[in-house]
Motif scaffolding. Structure first.
Motif, PDB file in Angstrom:
ATOM      1  N   GLN A 343       0.819  -1.215   0.000  1.00 39.20           N
ATOM      2  CA  GLN A 343       0.000   0.000   0.000  1.00 39.20           C
ATOM      3  C   GLN A 343       0.852   1.263   0.000  1.00 39.20           C
ATOM      4  O   GLN A 343       0.393   2.326  -0.427  1.00 39.20           O
ATOM      5  CB  GLN A 343      -0.938   0.002   1.211  1.00 39.20           C
ATOM      6  N   MET A 344       2.082   1.148   0.467  1.00 38.27           N
ATOM      7  CA  MET A 344       2.946   2.324   0.516  1.00 38.27           C
ATOM      8  C   MET A 344       3.642   2.596  -0.812  1.00 38.27           C
ATOM      9  O   MET A 344       4.211   3.662  -1.003  1.00 38.27           O
ATOM     10  CB  MET A 344       4.004   2.144   1.611  1.00 38.27           C
ATOM     11  N   SER A 345       3.626   1.627  -1.730  1.00 37.71           N
ATOM     12  CA  SER A 345       4.374   1.783  -2.977  1.00 37.71           C
ATOM     13  C   SER A 345       3.450   2.040  -4.155  1.00 37.71           C
ATOM     14  O   SER A 345       2.523   1.271  -4.409  1.00 37.71           O
ATOM     15  CB  SER A 345       5.208   0.526  -3.250  1.00 37.71           C
ATOM     16  N   ASP A 346       3.719   3.126  -4.884  1.00 40.31           N
ATOM     17  CA  ASP A 346       2.962   3.439  -6.096  1.00 40.31           C
ATOM     18  C   ASP A 346       3.818   3.211  -7.340  1.00 40.31           C
ATOM     19  O   ASP A 346       3.432   3.581  -8.444  1.00 40.31           O
ATOM     20  CB  ASP A 346       2.478   4.892  -6.065  1.00 40.31           C
ATOM     21  N   GLU A 347       4.996   2.626  -7.156  1.00 33.89           N
ATOM     22  CA  GLU A 347       5.928   2.415  -8.267  1.00 33.89           C
ATOM     23  C   GLU A 347       6.086   0.927  -8.536  1.00 33.89           C
ATOM     24  O   GLU A 347       5.809   0.104  -7.663  1.00 33.89           O
ATOM     25  CB  GLU A 347       7.299   3.014  -7.903  1.00 33.89           C
ATOM     26  N   PRO A 348       6.539   0.539  -9.726  1.00 39.80           N
ATOM     27  CA  PRO A 348       6.769  -0.880 -10.007  1.00 39.80           C
ATOM     28  C   PRO A 348       7.791  -1.465  -9.036  1.00 39.80           C
ATOM     29  O   PRO A 348       8.862  -0.893  -8.826  1.00 39.80           O
ATOM     30  CB  PRO A 348       7.304  -0.878 -11.438  1.00 39.80           C
ATOM     31  N   ILE A 349       7.460  -2.589  -8.450  1.00 41.95           N
ATOM     32  CA  ILE A 349       8.356  -3.232  -7.499  1.00 41.95           C
ATOM     33  C   ILE A 349       9.333  -4.119  -8.270  1.00 41.95           C
ATOM     34  O   ILE A 349       8.930  -4.964  -9.065  1.00 41.95           O
ATOM     35  CB  ILE A 349       7.555  -4.063  -6.478  1.00 41.95           C
ATOM     36  N   GLU A 350      10.625  -3.920  -8.014  1.00 44.60           N
ATOM     37  CA  GLU A 350      11.650  -4.701  -8.696  1.00 44.60           C
ATOM     38  C   GLU A 350      12.105  -5.891  -7.857  1.00 44.60           C
ATOM     39  O   GLU A 350      12.508  -6.920  -8.398  1.00 44.60           O
ATOM     40  CB  GLU A 350      12.849  -3.814  -9.035  1.00 44.60           C
ATOM     41  N   ARG A 424      13.476   3.888  -4.753  1.00 46.09           N
ATOM     42  CA  ARG A 424      13.714   3.833  -3.306  1.00 46.09           C
ATOM     43  C   ARG A 424      13.540   2.427  -2.763  1.00 46.09           C
ATOM     44  O   ARG A 424      13.103   1.527  -3.472  1.00 46.09           O
ATOM     45  CB  ARG A 424      12.754   4.772  -2.572  1.00 46.09           C
ATOM     46  N   GLU A 425      13.906   2.284  -1.508  1.00 49.82           N
ATOM     47  CA  GLU A 425      13.625   1.076  -0.751  1.00 49.82           C
ATOM     48  C   GLU A 425      12.706   1.437   0.408  1.00 49.82           C
ATOM     49  O   GLU A 425      12.836   2.511   0.988  1.00 49.82           O
ATOM     50  CB  GLU A 425      14.910   0.447  -0.196  1.00 49.82           C
ATOM     51  N   ARG A 426      11.786   0.553   0.731  1.00 45.40           N
ATOM     52  CA  ARG A 426      10.913   0.745   1.889  1.00 45.40           C
ATOM     53  C   ARG A 426      10.974  -0.521   2.731  1.00 45.40           C
ATOM     54  O   ARG A 426      10.942  -1.626   2.191  1.00 45.40           O
ATOM     55  CB  ARG A 426       9.457   0.983   1.464  1.00 45.40           C
ATOM     56  N   SER A 427      11.051  -0.355   4.034  1.00 48.04           N
ATOM     57  CA  SER A 427      11.118  -1.529   4.891  1.00 48.04           C
ATOM     58  C   SER A 427      10.152  -1.402   6.062  1.00 48.04           C
ATOM     59  O   SER A 427       9.860  -0.293   6.534  1.00 48.04           O
ATOM     60  CB  SER A 427      12.542  -1.734   5.422  1.00 48.04           C
ATOM     61  N   VAL A 428       9.670  -2.553   6.511  1.00 46.42           N
ATOM     62  CA  VAL A 428       8.785  -2.620   7.667  1.00 46.42           C
ATOM     63  C   VAL A 428       9.048  -3.957   8.352  1.00 46.42           C
ATOM     64  O   VAL A 428       9.271  -4.969   7.692  1.00 46.42           O
ATOM     65  CB  VAL A 428       7.296  -2.470   7.254  1.00 46.42           C
ATOM     66  N   ALA A 429       9.068  -3.934   9.675  1.00 47.76           N
ATOM     67  CA  ALA A 429       9.334  -5.155  10.429  1.00 47.76           C
ATOM     68  C   ALA A 429       8.247  -5.362  11.467  1.00 47.76           C
ATOM     69  O   ALA A 429       7.594  -4.409  11.923  1.00 47.76           O
ATOM     70  CB  ALA A 429      10.715  -5.082  11.101  1.00 47.76           C
ATOM     71  N   GLY A 430       8.063  -6.634  11.832  1.00 49.76           N
ATOM     72  CA  GLY A 430       7.039  -6.940  12.822  1.00 49.76           C
ATOM     73  C   GLY A 430       7.353  -8.216  13.571  1.00 49.76           C
ATOM     74  O   GLY A 430       8.229  -9.004  13.176  1.00 49.76           O
TER      75      GLY A 430
END
Length: 531
Positions: A343-350, A424-430
């Motif tokens: 949901q946070m990414s509006d760009e093509p994910i590589e 960019r890179e986006r990260s999330v941990a849980g």
């Protein structure tokens, strides 16, 4: 006692025989699905229900289904199954996502030919004894530009067939990488460019909030004069009334529709217009496709009822019964982390990088990976599941990497998801706490401790006074109750984030008011499946 399955729609005899050959007691009643009351009377006898589109699996039916364990839909669409109610009831919902791709793609190509050469209208005229050869002047497909909206499974096949017809293909798909587009030999473009360049436009996306009315009146007005539009995907992707007006004015030269905003379509703005080809949702209607999906669903249901194997499930991960007890909360966490990243990414994910730390590193990582990928892909395709998600990711050229490590921090285990785009890179941990509830513990490298809720609001800002007050007051003014409020920052005065768990969706008006304050660099509503 052998499992018992009811087939309440028209499946092939070959599929029914698969159940029998596997030792399953099967009742074949192909017209029963149309009788809701009779179905509710008998459904309590069965462990499995095999359907097409006629049977409606409603909460009422599920309430009566005291022994039901699995519903198998022969086909991809499961709008006729209440998945939330099924999940609460503990009923697995399976579909067959890949059985009719070629058939649907071929229908789109056939419709494109039909509208290009006015075949149905010319056929009707000739049958009527007229010889109106000069009336039906068509256009060639060769060297024309085809705009494909949605270059996934079916759209990709259409691209391949169109190139075989010597068409120039441009594709709009936010999840299509440049590398994958190059491999497909199509030109990746933004939607506005596709609209202005395409001689033919064909749609191959699911109906979501993001794609609903994607060909709106405004976007249709941007199209090239003389364009022809084909929709064999889902009704509701095109403003049919606006398209009808453009067909009447001559701006749009023709249209071919297999799906409509309301079905069965008895009336529609497109009906009875010249050079509009309409078919009654025939995309998957070939002997081969119907046989394929029927055989597939019979095999899947048999495997589950006899061995516990789960395939193509929309509401349950593909894990063994032994793993489910331990992995259930971690699979839910993996889905939440993927959903956040997606949901946070509006760009093509590589690329998608997943790190497993501590106790989780010894679990079924294939299932956890699938849960992460499915969570990410749900933004583009709500029907994606843990089986189909990795296939879709691979087709789109997304690289998946997994790392494991011994316990490195204060948690017994955690999962960190990083998505990589060209920008960019986006990260999330849980992690999963002892109460079995998933928690977000890090976003963009900033430590937090956030409970996951169905509706959330994520904001970024500079670490300055007034953020808590601004968020609290705005939510209060909009009558949005905050269940949980989590803050985090990189360092004093540096980058900061807030994650609000709210009781209802945050209205657009509230987000606009926050934006007017000029305090926030990002304001993003998020939705999670917490059922």
């Amino acid at each position: 006692m052998a499992p018992k399955v009811l087939v309440s729609d028209k499946l092939s005899e070959t599929a029914v025989q698969i159940f029998r050959d596997r030792g399953i007691d099967v009742d074949f009643m192909p017209d029963l699905g149309k009788d809701k009351e009779k179905l509710a009377e008998v459904i309590g006898q069965y462990d499995g229900l095999a359907i097409r589109s006629a049977t409606k699996v409603t909460p009422t039916i599920l309430e009566a289904a005291t022994n039901l364990k699995v519903v198998g839909r022969a086909g991809i669409g499961t709008d006729n199954v209440d998945k939330e109610a099924s999940s609460k009831k503990g009923v697995i919902v399976m579909n067959t996502p890949f059985g009719n791709m070629i058939t649907t793609a071929e229908h789109a190509i056939a419709m494109m030919f039909a509208v290009a050469r006015q075949i149905p209208e010319a056929s009707a005229s000739t049958h009527a004894g007229k010889w109106e050869k000069s009336k039906f002047m068509g256009v060639e497909l060769t060297n024309k530009t085809l705009g494909v909206i949605g270059a996934g499974n079916i759209g990709g096949i259409v691209c391949d067939r169109a190139r075989g017809l010597k068409m120039k293909v441009v594709a709009y798909d936010p999840f299509l990488s440049e590398e994958k587009a190059e491999k497909m030999q199509v030109e990746k473009v933004e939607l506005d460019e596709l609209l202005t360049r395409a001689d033919f436009i064909t749609l191959h996306v699911p109906l979501t909030e993001g794609t609903k009315n994607i060909l709106s009146a405004e976007n249709l007005a941007k199209t090239k004069k003389g364009v022809r539009i084909i929709n064999c995907a889902r009704g509701g992707l095109v403003d049919e009334a606006a398209l009808a007006e453009l067909l009447k004015s001559g701006h749009v030269a023709g249209a071919a529709f297999d799906v409509f905003s309301e079905e069965p379509a008895k009336e529609n703005a497109l009906f009875n217009l010249p050079n509009v080809v309409c078919t009654p949702h025939l995309g998957a209607a070939t002997t081969e496709a119907q046989e394929n999906v029927a055989l597939q669903v019979a095999e899947q249901m048999s495997n589950y009822l006899l061995t516990g194997a789960v395939e193509n499930a929309l509401n349950m991960p593909s894990v063994t019964a032994e793993e489910a007890k331990v992995m259930g909360p971690w699979i839910k966490l993996a889905d939440h982390l993927g959903a956040f990243a997606g949901q946070m990414s509006d760009e093509p994910i590589e690329a998608i990088n997943i790190c497993y730390d501590g106790i989780v590193a010894d679990m079924n990582l294939d299932a956890l990976n699938c849960a992460v990928i499915a969570g990410i892909m749900k933004k583009a395709n709500p029907d994606v599941n843990m089986v189909s998600a990795p296939v879709i990711a691979k087709e789109r050229g997304i690289q998946i990497s997994t790392t494991t490590q011994d316990k490195t921090g204060s948690f017994d285990g955690y999962v960190k998801v990083t998505i990589v785009t060209s920008k960019r890179e986006r990260s999330v941990a849980g992690t999963v706490f002892s109460d079995g509830k998933p928690r977000f513990i890090q976003i963009k490298g900033i430590n937090i401790d956030a409970e996951v809720g169905e509706h959330m609001l994520y904001t970024t800002n500079k670490d300055v006074p007034g953020i808590i007050g601004a968020l609290g007051k705005t939510m209060g003014d909009m009558n949005v109750n905050i269940a949980n409020f989590t803050l985090g920052r990189s360092d004093a005065g540096g980058e900061a984030i807030a994650l609000l768990y709210v009781d209802a969706p945050v209205p657009a008006e509230a987000r606009a008011k926050l934006a007017e304050l000029d305090l926030f660099t990002q304001i993003k509503p998020l939705v999670f499946d917490v059922a």
